[in-house]
Structures are given as structure tokens and as C-alpha cells.
Write an enzyme that holds these catalytic residues in place. Structure first.
Site, short mmCIF file in Angstrom:
data_model
loop_
_atom_site.label_atom_id
_atom_site.label_comp_id
_atom_site.label_asym_id
_atom_site.label_seq_id
_atom_site.Cartn_x
_atom_site.Cartn_y
_atom_site.Cartn_z
N GLU A 193 0.86 -1.18 0.00
CA GLU A 193 0.00 0.00 0.00
C GLU A 193 0.89 1.23 0.00
OE1 GLU A 193 -3.08 2.28 3.07
OE2 GLU A 193 -2.94 0.08 3.11
N GLU A 198 -3.30 11.37 3.14
CA GLU A 198 -4.55 11.25 3.89
C GLU A 198 -4.73 12.59 4.60
OE1 GLU A 198 -5.13 6.75 5.23
OE2 GLU A 198 -3.11 7.47 5.71
#
Length: 351
Positions: A193, A198
Site C-alpha cells: 500500500e 490522507e
């Protein structure tokens, strides 16, 4: 025949035509089409280049198969999988390319809904909604990180890219939702990932007032050795609120490491060796563990999530605390994306 095909594709490329027509006709396969497509053009008919390399000194080639300008009237669902599209009044979580694989429904208490996006004024807009009457998943799942809580009240959006690529320059122009919601741009590969960002739009007062200025990005290893924890991560102050305006985030990624650009300027960088060093110092791994796991094909994700450790909107009024006057009661806050673009070097095309 193969040599003839390659020569013909190069000729067509020099004339700015789609060489994949030749590759298909000669049976060379569709994989060559992505990088050979005619490049996306800006309004003034110039080829678009990375914001940090407008002269294209690095020799980037736009991968039009994974890039998107979002200037059409409908979303290209050959390019994006919309998570939770509705069928017979209920959201369905079934990946069109991996029908037997479990699809993540979002980080509770929020749940992905296929109705939570729109295309408007040349932008993709992902919506977080206060929607208590949504047909939420009733089973409570224990997440890898955090507490098990029910899905309730909040729906979000998730789009997953249906094509993979390895290495390149990934760029997005976006404005985070101005709420206690994460506006995210990330990617998934095999046990890999990469979180490009974010962004948490509303850092409340107290010890969380820095969150709405923070860039949080990570490389994560989903093998048993680490089980999804970052092998490298950074949290840095951007110097601006992520929900106040559009900004350009660029991520240059190859075998040697990662460079991160914000609004065209180098913001951070790390080598593959430094990632491994960080992982060995911060994770319980063998002494010979290689922390630079970012070496495999990835597909792009665009989504919103609740982050319980940062705070969760507990009412419609709380979700819309920062919405403009006149929009505080519609139950919707927006994460706006002007484009997603991926360039690659010639040696990495079709990897």
C-alpha cells in the site's frame, strides 16, 4: 512481424497518433496502448507535464490509461470501479475484475456508497453525507487498526483504478473536504500500500488543531512480517489548511526511492535504503528485512474515510460545521479533485 510493428508504432507516435491501433492489428496486445495514446492536452493545446517539471527534462510520458481529467459528463467506469453501486435499492460490493475477492466497505462508522460522487465543472467531487437511513452493513467488523464500531450515519465515496502501473510520477490537484473526514489518495498492490496522502480537513481546537495542515503519507507492507504497518511514514506541516484551496501534490517513485512535491516544489524525499533503515528501527523485523516494498504494480484509490482517532462528526450540524452559509443543511461535504495524472519513464512503461 514484431519488428515491423514496433517501427510502425514509432512512426505513428512521432505523428502524435494512437499507435495502439497498429499493435492491436498486428496482435501485439493491448498493454502497449496505454503509454502510446495521444497525450492529454491543456486548454491552450500544450501537452501537460508534471507541475514540478514543466520543461519535461526527465523525459516523462503520460500514461493516459490511468490518468483522468474528469472533464466528461459521465465517469469512465472502464477506468474506475465505483464501490457500492446500487442495485435494486441496495449497495453492491463486487469488483468487476475480481468478483470473488472481498471488497472493503469503508472504515466504520462510515460506509462507501456508489451514489456519493458527481462530475461538475470539470472536476470529480467525492461526497461525505450524513445519511442515517442508508442501508448500512449490520455486521460489526474488527479492523486491522482501531476499535470495532458499527456502520452508521455517515456515507462516503470510493473509486478504485482498474489498471495497474509500476513506477512513475503521480500527480493530483485537489482540495480536501472541510470536515472531520479524511480525503485520501492512495494505492494498492500485491501486499503493498502506498498512501500518497490522507488529508484531514478539520483539525479541532486543542491537541488536534494541527491536523488540517498536515501531510500524512506512507509506504505499507501487508505481508505477515509487518501486517499493514508503515515501513516508512511522514507527517509534516504543509503551511496551509488543506481544505481552504486546491493544491498540487506530486509523488515521484522508482527503484531508488521517493520524492514528494507540493505545488511544484520538492517537499520531502527518501531513498530506498533510508526506508529500509527506518523500517528496521521502527518495526520488529529481521535484521535483513528490506523495507522498500514499493516495487510492485499498483492501482489508484480515491476515497473518504472517518478517522476515529482524529474525531468523527456526531451530527449533521457537526459534519457541516465549516460549510458555507446556505449549504449547512444539505448533509453533504465535498472532496474536490481537478485531475489525476500519471507519467512514466520509457523503461517503466508496461511494467
Amino acid at each position: 512481424m514484431l519488428l515491423i510493428g514496433v517501427v510502425m508504432m514509432q512512426i505513428l507516435k512521432n505523428f502524435n497518433l494512437k499507435a495502439c491501433v497498429v499493435s492491436i492489428g498486428l496482435g501485439l496486445g493491448l498493454s502497449a496502448c496505454g503509454a502510446m495514446n495521444a497525450p492529454v492536452q491543456t486548454d491552450n493545446n500544450r501537452q501537460v507535464m508534471p507541475f514540478s517539471d514543466q520543461q519535461n527534462r526527465a523525459g516523462w510520458i503520460l500514461n493516459t490509461q490511468v490518468s483522468d481529467e474528469f472533464d466528461s459528463s459521465t465517469l469512465d467506469e472502464d477506468r474506475w470501479y465505483v464501490v457500492g453501486k446500487f442495485e435494486n435499492g441496495k449497495p453492491v460490493y463486487k469488483h468487476p475484475d475480481k468478483p470473488n475477492k472481498k471488497v472493503w466497505k469503508g472504515r466504520a462508522p462510515s460506509q462507501f456508497s456508489g451514489r456519493n460522487y458527481r462530475l461538475e465543472d470539470g472536476k470529480l467531487i467525492l461526497e461525505t453525507r450524513w445519511e442515517p437511513d442508508f442501508p448500512f452493513e449490520t455486521e460489526i467488523h474488527k479492523p486491522v487498526f482501531g476499535e470495532a464500531v458499527p456502520y452508521e450515519n455517515i456515507t462516503t465515496a470510493c473509486l478504485i483504478g482498474r489498471r495497474f502501473f509500476t513506477y512513475g510520477y503521480v500527480e493530483i490537484k485537489a482540495k480536501a473536504a472541510d470536515a472531520e473526514i479524511s480525503s485520501a489518495f492512495w494505492s494498492i498492490g500485491e501486499k503493498l500500500e502506498i498512501d500518497f496522502f490522507e488529508l484531514f480537513g478539520d483539525g479541532r481546537e486543542g491537541d488536534k488543531d494541527h491536523l488540517d495542515r498536515q501531510l500524512w503519507w506512507s509506504v505499507r507492507d501487508w505481508s505477515p512480517a509487518v501486517r499493514g504497518k508503515p515501513t516508512y511514514t511522514e507527517k509534516k506541516d504543509l503551511g496551509f489548511r488543506v481544505a481552504d484551496d486546491f493544491h498540487v501534490y506530486g509523488f515521484e517513485w522508482d527503484e531508488s526511492g521517493i520524492k514528494y512535491y507540493v505545488d511544484g516544489k520538492l517537499f520531502s524525499q527518501v531513498t530506498a535504503e533510508e526506508v529500509t533503515e527506518w523500517a528496521r528501527e521502527n518495526r520488529e523485523v529481521p535484521a535483513d528485512y528490506n523495507g522498500y516494498v514499493a516495487t510492485k504494480p499498483i492501482s489508484l484509490w480515491l476515497d473518504q474515510e472517518t478517522f476515529p482517532w482524529h474525531g468523527i462528526p456526531d451530527s449533521l450540524e457537526d459534519l457541516e460545521k465549516n460549510s458555507p452559509e446556505g449549504e449547512k443543511h444539505d448533509g453533504v461535504v465535498d472532496y474536490e479533485i481537478e485531475y489525476v495524472r500519471v507519467w512514466q519513464k520509457p523503461q517503466h512503461i508496461n511494467q
